[in-house]
Write a protein that holds these residues in place. Structure first.
Motif, PDB file in Angstrom:
ATOM      1  N   ASP A 139       0.843  -1.201   0.000  1.00 35.69           N
ATOM      2  CA  ASP A 139       0.000   0.000   0.000  1.00 35.69           C
ATOM      3  C   ASP A 139       0.875   1.246   0.000  1.00 35.69           C
ATOM      4  N   ARG A 140       0.383   2.290  -0.630  1.00 32.36           N
ATOM      5  CA  ARG A 140       1.147   3.538  -0.733  1.00 32.36           C
ATOM      6  C   ARG A 140       0.297   4.720  -0.302  1.00 32.36           C
ATOM      7  N   PHE A 141       0.945   5.693   0.269  1.00 30.67           N
ATOM      8  CA  PHE A 141       0.293   6.960   0.577  1.00 30.67           C
ATOM      9  C   PHE A 141       1.305   8.070   0.372  1.00 30.67           C
ATOM     10  N   ARG A 142       0.888   9.319   0.565  1.00 27.61           N
ATOM     11  CA  ARG A 142       1.779  10.442   0.277  1.00 27.61           C
ATOM     12  C   ARG A 142       1.976  11.306   1.514  1.00 27.61           C
ATOM     13  N   ALA A 143       3.199  11.798   1.681  1.00 27.58           N
ATOM     14  CA  ALA A 143       3.525  12.536   2.907  1.00 27.58           C
ATOM     15  C   ALA A 143       4.771  13.382   2.702  1.00 27.58           C
ATOM     16  N   ASN A 144       4.983  14.285   3.650  1.00 26.12           N
ATOM     17  CA  ASN A 144       6.237  15.028   3.719  1.00 26.12           C
ATOM     18  C   ASN A 144       6.555  15.296   5.184  1.00 26.12           C
ATOM     19  N   PHE A 145       7.829  15.454   5.465  1.00 26.65           N
ATOM     20  CA  PHE A 145       8.319  15.779   6.806  1.00 26.65           C
ATOM     21  C   PHE A 145       8.998  17.137   6.743  1.00 26.65           C
ATOM     22  N   TYR A 146       8.774  17.935   7.787  1.00 28.02           N
ATOM     23  CA  TYR A 146       9.290  19.302   7.766  1.00 28.02           C
ATOM     24  C   TYR A 146       9.948  19.688   9.085  1.00 28.02           C
ATOM     25  N   LYS A 147      10.802  20.693   9.002  1.00 34.71           N
ATOM     26  CA  LYS A 147      11.352  21.388  10.164  1.00 34.71           C
ATOM     27  C   LYS A 147      11.264  22.881   9.885  1.00 34.71           C
ATOM     28  N   CYS A 148      10.734  23.645  10.837  1.00 31.22           N
ATOM     29  CA  CYS A 148      10.634  25.083  10.617  1.00 31.22           C
ATOM     30  C   CYS A 148      10.732  25.829  11.945  1.00 31.22           C
ATOM     31  N   TRP A 154      11.713  17.097   3.779  1.00 29.90           N
ATOM     32  CA  TRP A 154      12.249  15.826   3.288  1.00 29.90           C
ATOM     33  C   TRP A 154      12.136  15.794   1.764  1.00 29.90           C
ATOM     34  N   ASN A 155      10.941  16.017   1.247  1.00 33.64           N
ATOM     35  CA  ASN A 155      10.746  16.041  -0.200  1.00 33.64           C
ATOM     36  C   ASN A 155      10.771  17.488  -0.688  1.00 33.64           C
ATOM     37  N   PHE A 156      11.541  17.744  -1.705  1.00 33.12           N
ATOM     38  CA  PHE A 156      11.780  19.094  -2.201  1.00 33.12           C
ATOM     39  C   PHE A 156      10.480  19.791  -2.604  1.00 33.12           C
ATOM     40  N   ILE A 157      10.388  21.078  -2.297  1.00 37.92           N
ATOM     41  CA  ILE A 157       9.239  21.897  -2.677  1.00 37.92           C
ATOM     42  C   ILE A 157       9.716  22.951  -3.662  1.00 37.92           C
ATOM     43  N   ASP A 158       9.245  22.870  -4.883  1.00 38.22           N
ATOM     44  CA  ASP A 158       9.719  23.746  -5.953  1.00 38.22           C
ATOM     45  C   ASP A 158       8.815  24.978  -6.058  1.00 38.22           C
ATOM     46  N   LEU A 159       8.984  25.886  -5.091  1.00 41.19           N
ATOM     47  CA  LEU A 159       8.206  27.119  -5.043  1.00 41.19           C
ATOM     48  C   LEU A 159       9.130  28.277  -4.674  1.00 41.19           C
ATOM     49  N   PRO A 160       8.783  29.506  -5.047  1.00 41.40           N
ATOM     50  CA  PRO A 160       9.665  30.640  -4.766  1.00 41.40           C
ATOM     51  C   PRO A 160       9.586  31.167  -3.339  1.00 41.40           C
ATOM     52  N   SER A 161       8.539  30.786  -2.578  1.00 41.15           N
ATOM     53  CA  SER A 161       8.391  31.298  -1.216  1.00 41.15           C
ATOM     54  C   SER A 161       7.871  30.194  -0.307  1.00 41.15           C
ATOM     55  N   ASP A 193       6.021  27.559   1.735  1.00 40.56           N
ATOM     56  CA  ASP A 193       4.661  27.018   1.782  1.00 40.56           C
ATOM     57  C   ASP A 193       4.745  25.501   1.915  1.00 40.56           C
ATOM     58  N   PHE A 194       4.420  24.997   3.107  1.00 44.22           N
ATOM     59  CA  PHE A 194       4.402  23.552   3.330  1.00 44.22           C
ATOM     60  C   PHE A 194       3.059  22.927   2.928  1.00 44.22           C
ATOM     61  N   HIS A 195       2.031  23.744   2.793  1.00 41.87           N
ATOM     62  CA  HIS A 195       0.698  23.224   2.487  1.00 41.87           C
ATOM     63  C   HIS A 195       0.532  23.019   0.983  1.00 41.87           C
ATOM     64  N   ARG A 196       1.395  22.200   0.423  1.00 39.32           N
ATOM     65  CA  ARG A 196       1.371  21.929  -1.006  1.00 39.32           C
ATOM     66  C   ARG A 196       1.504  20.423  -1.235  1.00 39.32           C
ATOM     67  N   PRO A 197       0.386  19.708  -1.174  1.00 33.29           N
ATOM     68  CA  PRO A 197       0.446  18.247  -1.271  1.00 33.29           C
ATOM     69  C   PRO A 197       0.987  17.729  -2.598  1.00 33.29           C
ATOM     70  N   GLU A 198       1.012  18.579  -3.630  1.00 32.88           N
ATOM     71  CA  GLU A 198       1.590  18.125  -4.891  1.00 32.88           C
ATOM     72  C   GLU A 198       3.084  17.858  -4.780  1.00 32.88           C
ATOM     73  N   PHE A 199       3.704  18.307  -3.699  1.00 36.63           N
ATOM     74  CA  PHE A 199       5.123  18.059  -3.474  1.00 36.63           C
ATOM     75  C   PHE A 199       5.373  17.004  -2.386  1.00 36.63           C
ATOM     76  N   PHE A 200       4.328  16.298  -1.974  1.00 40.94           N
ATOM     77  CA  PHE A 200       4.534  15.201  -1.027  1.00 40.94           C
ATOM     78  C   PHE A 200       5.305  14.076  -1.722  1.00 40.94           C
ATOM     79  N   GLY A 201       6.086  13.338  -0.938  1.00 34.67           N
ATOM     80  CA  GLY A 201       6.738  12.146  -1.439  1.00 34.67           C
ATOM     81  C   GLY A 201       5.854  10.922  -1.254  1.00 34.67           C
ATOM     82  N   GLU A 202       6.301   9.805  -1.787  1.00 38.34           N
ATOM     83  CA  GLU A 202       5.521   8.567  -1.710  1.00 38.34           C
ATOM     84  C   GLU A 202       6.093   7.650  -0.636  1.00 38.34           C
TER      85      GLU A 202
END
Length: 200
Positions: free
Chosen positions: A157-166, A178-185, A187-196
Motif C-alpha cells: 500500500d502507498r500513501f503520500r507525505a512530507n516531513f518538515y522542520k521550521c 524531506w521532499n523538495f518543494i519547488d516554489l519561490p516562497s 509554503d508547506f501546504h502543497r500536497p503536490e510536493f509530497f513524497g511517496e
C-alpha cells in the motif's frame, strides 16, 4: 522522493524503520539543523512516527492544542493516507513542549481541527535532551478510518507525505523539507510536493 515504511507487530520495533533525513533547506540560508524521521505501521493499531532534531535550545512558547507552533521550533508530518480517493491531508505540527497543531483539509484554507471531531485522537509526546529534542506521534487506525474510511493497510500500500522542520519566529527562521518543494516562497501546504511512502 520515495521511502519505505515497515509493517510491524509492536511499537518497540520502530528501530526497524529506515531513517529519513530533512536535507532540503529552502528559501532562507544560515540555519540547517540535522533532523531525522522514521515511521512504522503497527499492524491493526495505527502509525507511529518519530522525529529528532539536533538543536540545543529549541524555542517552545506554545502549550495549547492547535496553537501556532510553527512559530516555535517545530517538526511536522503532513500526510494523505488515501491520495487516490481523497484530496485532504492531515498536518501534524509539534514543538518541544508537546503542543500539537493538527487539522485536515484539501489545502491551507478550509481546515478542520481533529480535536473538534468525535473520533480517536492522535497522541503526541515530546522531550528535550542536552543537544536535541524529539517527538513521537501515534495516529490510531480508528482516527484514519473515521477520516478516510480505511480500516486496513497491507504491504505494498502507498500513501503520500512530507516531513518538515521550521521555526517562523525563532532566532534564525528556517524551512526544511524531506521532499523538495519547488516554489519561490515558503509554503508547506502543497500536497503536490509530497513524497511517496510504501508499506513493506
Amino acid at each position: 522522493m520515495r521511502a519505505e515504511m515497515p509493517i510491524v507487530k509492536r511499537p518497540e520495533e520502530l528501530d526497524k524503520a529506515p531513517v529519513l533525513r530533512i536535507e532540503n533547506y529552502l528559501w532562507l540560508e544560515g540555519y540547517t539543523p540535522e533532523v531525522t524521521a522514521r515511521g512504522v505501521y503497527v499492524e491493526n493499531k495505527g502509525f507511529l512516527i518519530a522525529m529528532k532534531c539536533l538543536e540545543k535550545f529549541p524555542k517552545a512558547v506554545y502549550t495549547d492544542r492547535d496553537s501556532p507552533v510553527c512559530r516555535d521550533s517545530c517538526m511536522e508530518f503532513f500526510v494523505n493516507f488515501s491520495p487516490e480517493t481523497d484530496g485532504r491531508y492531515i498536518n501534524f505540527e509539534a514543538n518541544a513542549r508537546g503542543a500539537l497543531h493538527c487539522k485536515i483539509g484539501p489545502g491551507r484554507g478550509n481546515r478542520v481541527p481533529l480535536a473538534s471531531l468525535d473520533i480517536p485522537q492522535p497522541e503526541l509526546t515530546a522531550w528535550v535532551e542536552e543537544d536535541s529534542w524529539s517527538i513521537r506521534l501515534f495516529v490510531p487506525l480508528g482516527c484514519i478510518a473515521a477520516l478516510y474510511g480505511r480500516t486496513e493497510f497491507h504491504r505494498g500500500d502507498r500513501f503520500r507525505a512530507n516531513f518538515y522542520k521550521c521555526g517562523d519566529e525563532t532566532e534564525t527562521p528556517h524551512y526544511g523539507a524531506w521532499n523538495f518543494i519547488d516554489l519561490p516562497s515558503p509554503d508547506f501546504h502543497r500536497p503536490e510536493f509530497f513524497g511517496e511512502i510504501e508499506l513493506t
